[in-house]
Design a protein around this motif. Structure first.
Motif, PDB file in Angstrom:
ATOM      1  N   ASP A   1       8.241 -18.855  -7.453  1.00 32.55           N
ATOM      2  CA  ASP A   1       7.667 -17.899  -6.504  1.00 32.55           C
ATOM      3  C   ASP A   1       6.531 -17.113  -7.151  1.00 32.55           C
ATOM      4  N   ALA A   2       6.727 -16.701  -8.414  1.00 34.76           N
ATOM      5  CA  ALA A   2       5.681 -15.948  -9.121  1.00 34.76           C
ATOM      6  C   ALA A   2       4.404 -16.778  -9.223  1.00 34.76           C
ATOM      7  N   LYS A   3       4.571 -18.064  -9.454  1.00 38.01           N
ATOM      8  CA  LYS A   3       3.402 -18.963  -9.550  1.00 38.01           C
ATOM      9  C   LYS A   3       2.648 -18.998  -8.217  1.00 38.01           C
ATOM     10  N   LYS A   4       3.393 -19.090  -7.104  1.00 37.74           N
ATOM     11  CA  LYS A   4       2.750 -19.082  -5.783  1.00 37.74           C
ATOM     12  C   LYS A   4       1.999 -17.769  -5.561  1.00 37.74           C
ATOM     13  N   PHE A   5       2.664 -16.669  -5.921  1.00 37.32           N
ATOM     14  CA  PHE A   5       2.030 -15.360  -5.744  1.00 37.32           C
ATOM     15  C   PHE A   5       0.758 -15.245  -6.598  1.00 37.32           C
ATOM     16  N   SER A   6       0.798 -15.818  -7.796  1.00 40.41           N
ATOM     17  CA  SER A   6      -0.375 -15.750  -8.683  1.00 40.41           C
ATOM     18  C   SER A   6      -1.545 -16.542  -8.094  1.00 40.41           C
ATOM     19  N   ASP A   7      -1.232 -17.525  -7.258  1.00 39.42           N
ATOM     20  CA  ASP A   7      -2.272 -18.315  -6.590  1.00 39.42           C
ATOM     21  C   ASP A   7      -2.767 -17.646  -5.302  1.00 39.42           C
ATOM     22  N   GLY A   8      -2.249 -16.446  -5.025  1.00 37.99           N
ATOM     23  CA  GLY A   8      -2.686 -15.706  -3.842  1.00 37.99           C
ATOM     24  C   GLY A   8      -1.950 -16.059  -2.576  1.00 37.99           C
ATOM     25  N   VAL A   9      -0.816 -16.785  -2.722  1.00 33.00           N
ATOM     26  CA  VAL A   9      -0.055 -17.196  -1.539  1.00 33.00           C
ATOM     27  C   VAL A   9       1.110 -16.233  -1.325  1.00 33.00           C
ATOM     28  N   PHE A  10       0.878 -15.206  -0.496  1.00 32.96           N
ATOM     29  CA  PHE A  10       1.991 -14.304  -0.154  1.00 32.96           C
ATOM     30  C   PHE A  10       1.707 -13.618   1.171  1.00 32.96           C
ATOM     31  N   HIS A  11       2.790 -13.183   1.809  1.00 33.70           N
ATOM     32  CA  HIS A  11       2.708 -12.545   3.122  1.00 33.70           C
ATOM     33  C   HIS A  11       3.530 -11.259   3.075  1.00 33.70           C
ATOM     34  N   ARG A  12       3.402 -10.471   4.113  1.00 32.85           N
ATOM     35  CA  ARG A  12       4.097  -9.166   4.141  1.00 32.85           C
ATOM     36  C   ARG A  12       5.551  -9.361   4.563  1.00 32.85           C
ATOM     37  N   ILE A  13       6.282 -10.099   3.720  1.00 32.66           N
ATOM     38  CA  ILE A  13       7.664 -10.473   4.066  1.00 32.66           C
ATOM     39  C   ILE A  13       8.643  -9.307   3.927  1.00 32.66           C
ATOM     40  N   LEU A  14       8.203  -8.205   3.300  1.00 30.40           N
ATOM     41  CA  LEU A  14       9.092  -7.041   3.151  1.00 30.40           C
ATOM     42  C   LEU A  14       8.655  -5.881   4.053  1.00 30.40           C
ATOM     43  N   GLN A  15       7.903  -6.206   5.104  1.00 30.03           N
ATOM     44  CA  GLN A  15       7.519  -5.162   6.070  1.00 30.03           C
ATOM     45  C   GLN A  15       8.794  -4.543   6.650  1.00 30.03           C
ATOM     46  N   ASP A  16       8.783  -3.209   6.821  1.00 30.79           N
ATOM     47  CA  ASP A  16       9.938  -2.448   7.336  1.00 30.79           C
ATOM     48  C   ASP A  16      11.092  -2.360   6.336  1.00 30.79           C
ATOM     49  N   LYS A  17      10.888  -2.813   5.090  1.00 29.54           N
ATOM     50  CA  LYS A  17      11.910  -2.650   4.048  1.00 29.54           C
ATOM     51  C   LYS A  17      11.550  -1.421   3.212  1.00 29.54           C
ATOM     52  N   LEU A  18      12.575  -0.718   2.754  1.00 32.55           N
ATOM     53  CA  LEU A  18      12.372   0.533   2.007  1.00 32.55           C
ATOM     54  C   LEU A  18      12.887   0.388   0.570  1.00 32.55           C
ATOM     55  N   ILE A  19      12.058   0.761  -0.378  1.00 32.90           N
ATOM     56  CA  ILE A  19      12.413   0.699  -1.798  1.00 32.90           C
ATOM     57  C   ILE A  19      12.234   2.089  -2.395  1.00 32.90           C
ATOM     58  N   ILE A  20      13.219   2.529  -3.183  1.00 26.58           N
ATOM     59  CA  ILE A  20      13.142   3.829  -3.858  1.00 26.58           C
ATOM     60  C   ILE A  20      13.008   3.597  -5.356  1.00 26.58           C
ATOM     61  N   THR A  21      12.100   4.331  -6.006  1.00 29.35           N
ATOM     62  CA  THR A  21      12.042   4.295  -7.470  1.00 29.35           C
ATOM     63  C   THR A  21      12.673   5.578  -8.020  1.00 29.35           C
ATOM     64  N   LEU A  22      13.493   5.391  -9.049  1.00 28.81           N
ATOM     65  CA  LEU A  22      14.262   6.482  -9.655  1.00 28.81           C
ATOM     66  C   LEU A  22      14.055   6.384 -11.170  1.00 28.81           C
ATOM     67  N   PHE A  23      12.990   7.033 -11.651  1.00 30.28           N
ATOM     68  CA  PHE A  23      12.614   6.902 -13.062  1.00 30.28           C
ATOM     69  C   PHE A  23      12.945   8.193 -13.813  1.00 30.28           C
TER      70      PHE A  23
END
Length: 291
Positions: A21-43
């Motif tokens: 998947d990382a290789k595909k993403f590095s080639d510019g192949v990605f879509h907004r597949i996480l639209q409406d998903k929420l991520i929290i960072t806790l650093f």
């Protein structure tokens, strides 16, 4: 619910899928597949590169990302870490990305949340996404890494990056050699040496580590320059050898690696940074989208 607190939370097959998947993403192949998903960072520890990398990865896939300001959080008012995580979890995030100075915190939180916990570094224990991006960078440069030799150099005992890489790279067939002064070496069954010159002619890659001055209970070296005289990766050491250089950053220039080698095409530090975004996109896809 699956979490990523250590590299061995994922099977070899799962890791190969992440790398693909990382290789595909590095080639510019990605879509907004996480639209409406929420991520929290806790650093709970400072971070520039890792935090930015996760944020860019999340936004490229369309997710919303919320940073909890730990300096202002209720943990300062006596609330326990588990209480904080359970309260955040009650707000319905799909993932919580955690960094903490104490080993084991992400694992404890993962036992108390419905959201996926992603470890962005815990004490001297583990930094799984760093090891995944390092493996990806090695594969991009070598193809098959089986049978390749890598020297991990520096403050190995205090390094979460070293721990995660030792587990992951050996699982993928690499030979790991540890190079450090005696007080920086952990108890290990791996081959070790105190001298870079002993191994320089046989390794395919060198991973230099940052000296973890903040994790030392006492000053181990009179000065960083003393350390550098034995363990800095220099032009004189590397010469014209066909070798690649890695470093998890931030680099102590002329302590870990010389300025000259940082500018050398064999140095892959900025490649690692770029690959970190693609790997973290792939991890977020796996834990949030592919469930």
């Amino acid at each position: 619910m699956q979490h990523l607190t250590r590299t061995d939370d994922f099977s070899k097959e799962e890791i190969n899928a992440i790398l693909a998947d990382a290789k595909k993403f590095s080639d510019g192949v990605f879509h907004r597949i996480l639209q409406d998903k929420l991520i929290i960072t806790l650093f709970f520890e400072n971070s520039t590169r890792t935090k930015s990398s996760f944020e860019i990865a999340a936004k490229r896939l369309g997710a919303e990302i919320v940073h909890l300001d730990v300096a202002q959080s209720s943990t300062k008012k006596g609330e326990t870490l588990v209480d904080t995580a359970m309260n955040l979890d009650a707000m319905g995030p799909h993932a919580i990305i955690v960094r903490h100075k104490n080993s084991g915190v992400p694992k404890i939180l993962s036992d108390n949340t419905k959201a996926s916990i992603i470890n962005a570094g815990d004490g001297a224990h583990a930094h799984p996404t760093q090891a995944l991006l390092d493996l990806y960078t090695l594969q991009e440069n070598f193809g098959d890494v089986r049978g390749k030799k890598i020297a991990i150099v520096g403050d190995i005992k205090n390094s979460r990056v070293a721990n995660s890489n030792i587990e992951l790279l050996t699982r993928f067939g690499m030979e790991v050699i540890l190079v450090a002064p005696p007080h920086f070496l952990p108890k290990t069954s791996l081959r070790t040496t105190h001298f870079l010159k002993e191994i320089i002619d046989e390794v395919d890659a060198i991973m230099s580590l940052r000296t973890q001055t903040e994790r030392h209970s006492s000053q181990s070296y009179a000065s960083l320059k003393d350390y550098a005289s034995d363990f800095c990766i220099t032009e004189e050491l590397v010469g014209e050898r066909d070798i690649i250089l890695l470093h998890p950053g931030p680099v102590h220039r002329n302590i870990d690696i010389t300025d000259g080698l940082l500018a050398d095409k064999r140095c892959k530090v900025l490649e690692q940074v770029a690959n970190g975004v693609f790997i973290r996109m792939a991890v977020l896809k796996k834990l949030i989208h592919d469930v």
